[in-house]
Motif scaffolding. Sequence first.
Motif, PDB file in Angstrom:
ATOM      1  N   ASP A 307       0.822  -1.209   0.000  1.00 35.42           N
ATOM      2  CA  ASP A 307       0.000   0.000   0.000  1.00 35.42           C
ATOM      3  C   ASP A 307       0.859   1.263   0.000  1.00 35.42           C
ATOM      4  O   ASP A 307       0.339   2.374  -0.203  1.00 35.42           O
ATOM      5  CB  ASP A 307      -0.905   0.024   1.240  1.00 35.42           C
ATOM      6  N   HIS A 308       2.169   1.105   0.210  1.00 32.11           N
ATOM      7  CA  HIS A 308       3.059   2.264   0.332  1.00 32.11           C
ATOM      8  C   HIS A 308       4.213   2.254  -0.677  1.00 32.11           C
ATOM      9  O   HIS A 308       4.722   3.305  -1.033  1.00 32.11           O
ATOM     10  CB  HIS A 308       3.636   2.324   1.749  1.00 32.11           C
ATOM     11  N   LEU A 309       4.598   1.048  -1.108  1.00 27.13           N
ATOM     12  CA  LEU A 309       5.742   0.923  -2.020  1.00 27.13           C
ATOM     13  C   LEU A 309       5.402  -0.018  -3.151  1.00 27.13           C
ATOM     14  O   LEU A 309       4.539  -0.889  -3.023  1.00 27.13           O
ATOM     15  CB  LEU A 309       6.975   0.394  -1.265  1.00 27.13           C
ATOM     16  N   ASP A 310       6.120   0.120  -4.260  1.00 27.11           N
ATOM     17  CA  ASP A 310       5.963  -0.767  -5.397  1.00 27.11           C
ATOM     18  C   ASP A 310       6.444  -2.166  -5.036  1.00 27.11           C
ATOM     19  O   ASP A 310       7.466  -2.331  -4.366  1.00 27.11           O
ATOM     20  CB  ASP A 310       6.762  -0.225  -6.587  1.00 27.11           C
ATOM     21  N   VAL A 311       5.712  -3.187  -5.476  1.00 25.68           N
ATOM     22  CA  VAL A 311       6.044  -4.580  -5.150  1.00 25.68           C
ATOM     23  C   VAL A 311       7.467  -4.930  -5.574  1.00 25.68           C
ATOM     24  O   VAL A 311       8.212  -5.589  -4.846  1.00 25.68           O
ATOM     25  CB  VAL A 311       5.045  -5.552  -5.814  1.00 25.68           C
ATOM     26  N   ILE A 312       7.868  -4.464  -6.768  1.00 26.98           N
ATOM     27  CA  ILE A 312       9.213  -4.773  -7.279  1.00 26.98           C
ATOM     28  C   ILE A 312      10.264  -4.206  -6.335  1.00 26.98           C
ATOM     29  O   ILE A 312      11.274  -4.848  -6.039  1.00 26.98           O
ATOM     30  CB  ILE A 312       9.396  -4.207  -8.699  1.00 26.98           C
ATOM     31  N   ASN A 313      10.028  -2.989  -5.830  1.00 23.83           N
ATOM     32  CA  ASN A 313      10.985  -2.381  -4.908  1.00 23.83           C
ATOM     33  C   ASN A 313      11.069  -3.150  -3.598  1.00 23.83           C
ATOM     34  O   ASN A 313      12.148  -3.338  -3.033  1.00 23.83           O
ATOM     35  CB  ASN A 313      10.594  -0.923  -4.626  1.00 23.83           C
ATOM     36  N   ILE A 314       9.933  -3.606  -3.104  1.00 22.02           N
ATOM     37  CA  ILE A 314       9.924  -4.354  -1.852  1.00 22.02           C
ATOM     38  C   ILE A 314      10.773  -5.613  -1.985  1.00 22.02           C
ATOM     39  O   ILE A 314      11.542  -5.965  -1.092  1.00 22.02           O
ATOM     40  CB  ILE A 314       8.484  -4.729  -1.444  1.00 22.02           C
ATOM     41  N   LYS A 315      10.639  -6.278  -3.120  1.00 21.82           N
ATOM     42  CA  LYS A 315      11.350  -7.550  -3.305  1.00 21.82           C
ATOM     43  C   LYS A 315      12.831  -7.357  -3.624  1.00 21.82           C
ATOM     44  O   LYS A 315      13.656  -8.188  -3.254  1.00 21.82           O
ATOM     45  CB  LYS A 315      10.681  -8.352  -4.430  1.00 21.82           C
ATOM     46  N   SER A 316      13.163  -6.285  -4.304  1.00 25.71           N
ATOM     47  CA  SER A 316      14.534  -6.128  -4.793  1.00 25.71           C
ATOM     48  C   SER A 316      15.428  -5.322  -3.857  1.00 25.71           C
ATOM     49  O   SER A 316      16.653  -5.439  -3.907  1.00 25.71           O
ATOM     50  CB  SER A 316      14.529  -5.476  -6.178  1.00 25.71           C
ATOM     51  N   GLN A 317      14.841  -4.498  -2.998  1.00 29.59           N
ATOM     52  CA  GLN A 317      15.650  -3.629  -2.165  1.00 29.59           C
ATOM     53  C   GLN A 317      16.244  -4.361  -0.966  1.00 29.59           C
ATOM     54  O   GLN A 317      15.665  -5.315  -0.450  1.00 29.59           O
ATOM     55  CB  GLN A 317      14.795  -2.455  -1.654  1.00 29.59           C
ATOM     56  N   SER A 318      17.411  -3.883  -0.544  1.00 30.86           N
ATOM     57  CA  SER A 318      17.977  -4.367   0.712  1.00 30.86           C
ATOM     58  C   SER A 318      17.146  -3.806   1.851  1.00 30.86           C
ATOM     59  O   SER A 318      16.326  -2.895   1.656  1.00 30.86           O
ATOM     60  CB  SER A 318      19.429  -3.902   0.855  1.00 30.86           C
ATOM     61  N   LEU A 319      17.360  -4.309   3.063  1.00 34.19           N
ATOM     62  CA  LEU A 319      16.605  -3.805   4.202  1.00 34.19           C
ATOM     63  C   LEU A 319      16.866  -2.313   4.404  1.00 34.19           C
ATOM     64  O   LEU A 319      15.938  -1.540   4.685  1.00 34.19           O
ATOM     65  CB  LEU A 319      16.979  -4.579   5.469  1.00 34.19           C
ATOM     66  N   GLU A 320      18.111  -1.900   4.251  1.00 28.72           N
ATOM     67  CA  GLU A 320      18.458  -0.483   4.423  1.00 28.72           C
ATOM     68  C   GLU A 320      17.738   0.383   3.382  1.00 28.72           C
ATOM     69  O   GLU A 320      17.233   1.465   3.693  1.00 28.72           O
ATOM     70  CB  GLU A 320      19.975  -0.289   4.320  1.00 28.72           C
ATOM     71  N   GLU A 321      17.689  -0.098   2.134  1.00 25.37           N
ATOM     72  CA  GLU A 321      17.000   0.639   1.077  1.00 25.37           C
ATOM     73  C   GLU A 321      15.497   0.694   1.340  1.00 25.37           C
ATOM     74  O   GLU A 321      14.850   1.718   1.108  1.00 25.37           O
ATOM     75  CB  GLU A 321      17.289  -0.012  -0.270  1.00 25.37           C
ATOM     76  N   LEU A 322      14.945  -0.428   1.824  1.00 26.38           N
ATOM     77  CA  LEU A 322      13.518  -0.476   2.145  1.00 26.38           C
ATOM     78  C   LEU A 322      13.187   0.508   3.265  1.00 26.38           C
ATOM     79  O   LEU A 322      12.191   1.245   3.193  1.00 26.38           O
ATOM     80  CB  LEU A 322      13.126  -1.893   2.558  1.00 26.38           C
ATOM     81  N   ALA A 323      14.036   0.551   4.303  1.00 31.86           N
ATOM     82  CA  ALA A 323      13.830   1.469   5.424  1.00 31.86           C
ATOM     83  C   ALA A 323      13.871   2.924   4.941  1.00 31.86           C
ATOM     84  O   ALA A 323      13.052   3.759   5.367  1.00 31.86           O
ATOM     85  CB  ALA A 323      14.886   1.229   6.500  1.00 31.86           C
ATOM     86  N   LYS A 324      14.791   3.209   4.037  1.00 32.82           N
ATOM     87  CA  LYS A 324      14.902   4.567   3.488  1.00 32.82           C
ATOM     88  C   LYS A 324      13.673   4.907   2.649  1.00 32.82           C
ATOM     89  O   LYS A 324      13.149   6.033   2.722  1.00 32.82           O
ATOM     90  CB  LYS A 324      16.173   4.689   2.651  1.00 32.82           C
ATOM     91  N   SER A 325      13.201   3.950   1.867  1.00 33.87           N
ATOM     92  CA  SER A 325      12.017   4.179   1.035  1.00 33.87           C
ATOM     93  C   SER A 325      10.791   4.472   1.892  1.00 33.87           C
ATOM     94  O   SER A 325       9.969   5.323   1.547  1.00 33.87           O
ATOM     95  CB  SER A 325      11.754   2.960   0.142  1.00 33.87           C
ATOM     96  N   LEU A 326      10.644   3.778   3.021  1.00 35.83           N
ATOM     97  CA  LEU A 326       9.523   4.025   3.919  1.00 35.83           C
ATOM     98  C   LEU A 326       9.620   5.423   4.530  1.00 35.83           C
ATOM     99  O   LEU A 326       8.608   6.113   4.697  1.00 35.83           O
ATOM    100  CB  LEU A 326       9.475   2.969   5.023  1.00 35.83           C
ATOM    101  N   SER A 327      10.840   5.846   4.866  1.00 37.68           N
ATOM    102  CA  SER A 327      11.039   7.194   5.413  1.00 37.68           C
ATOM    103  C   SER A 327      10.620   8.260   4.417  1.00 37.68           C
ATOM    104  O   SER A 327      10.093   9.322   4.787  1.00 37.68           O
ATOM    105  CB  SER A 327      12.500   7.415   5.799  1.00 37.68           C
ATOM    106  N   MET A 328      10.832   7.967   3.125  1.00 43.73           N
ATOM    107  CA  MET A 328      10.554   8.950   2.074  1.00 43.73           C
ATOM    108  C   MET A 328       9.146   8.794   1.481  1.00 43.73           C
ATOM    109  O   MET A 328       8.739   9.592   0.642  1.00 43.73           O
ATOM    110  CB  MET A 328      11.589   8.819   0.952  1.00 43.73           C
ATOM    111  N   SER A 329       8.425   7.756   1.930  1.00 42.01           N
ATOM    112  CA  SER A 329       7.112   7.486   1.366  1.00 42.01           C
ATOM    113  C   SER A 329       6.151   8.644   1.596  1.00 42.01           C
ATOM    114  O   SER A 329       6.085   9.208   2.691  1.00 42.01           O
ATOM    115  CB  SER A 329       6.527   6.209   1.976  1.00 42.01           C
TER     116      SER A 329
END
Length: 334
Positions: A307-329
Amino acid sequence: MSNIHYFQRYSTLENTVTNNTLHLIARIYEYSPHKAGQFLSDLTDEDIGLGIKINQQERVGDAVPDGTIIQPSLKLLIEAKVDAKVDAEQLVRHAKTFGSESLKILLLLTKQQPKEEEKKISEALQLEFPAVIFRWITYKDICDAASKLFKEHESFMKSLVEDYEGYCDYAGLFDRSEFFMRVVPCGKSAELNSNYGIYFQPSDRGYSKHKYVGIYREKSVRAIIEVESVFDVEIIDGKLKKNPFGESNNTSDYDKKILDIVEEARIKCGYDLLKGHRFFCGKVAPTDFKKSTKGGIQGARFIDLRDHLDVINIKSQSLEELAKSLSMSEKSWE
């Protein structure tokens, strides 16, 4: 106006699931036996050619006939499960029905990949029936294999596959836990949870499968843990006794961290975690995933990251990248 569906809904009966899955395979075969062979080959990791093979002047032993028409001998059985447990005796009965076919395949179709104890069923079956190829696949495997078959101009078949995938989602046949984050209010333990990458709770508290734990404090998720192992823990005379929970990896990598966080929680927070607690352990990364509405949360919240990020990004990103994406969501949560 509601969309017209190719696959029956309004029922979660196992027979309906089986019927819809066989209907998909049949429609693919009607469209192209070659593509149906590709589809089954992808699912089984075997070279499966469907339909007849026509050859001209191909040597057969000492003879070279002008033409040959051959249909390979194949028998493929499917046992589909929804919520029922896998029945080893039932699979044995299925395996015994094979005859002189040159290619014998038994597919077990379930919502999730087998757990460690269930893998023994596969191994035992393969030992008892070495001529039978046994494959354990999921409904998601079916959808993934079918979606790769057709190009954009094959619009009808693509819509057919998409509707089957929609049916599977509707019927709850996918394991979506890889997209779920359980946000937990941590209060005075938040700093410890974030530092160690470990969240703890009473063992008798409710549980639903999820990949991430969000450490919540002051109207924001401050850290995200990618759960790798879950243990029910008891510590006696400083010695750690732990039982893996669910499908956890029974590793000793977190033993020292568990002992350390238990002691530090006692000193800093006044918590007694020596027994009766469950520990969620994994990699951790800081984030700042803000809650939009007023007030805090009284209990855990489940958030679907899709509901907040693209599925491809969720699967492909590292945990650090995912955490950063959530901060910027741009999409906060309530």
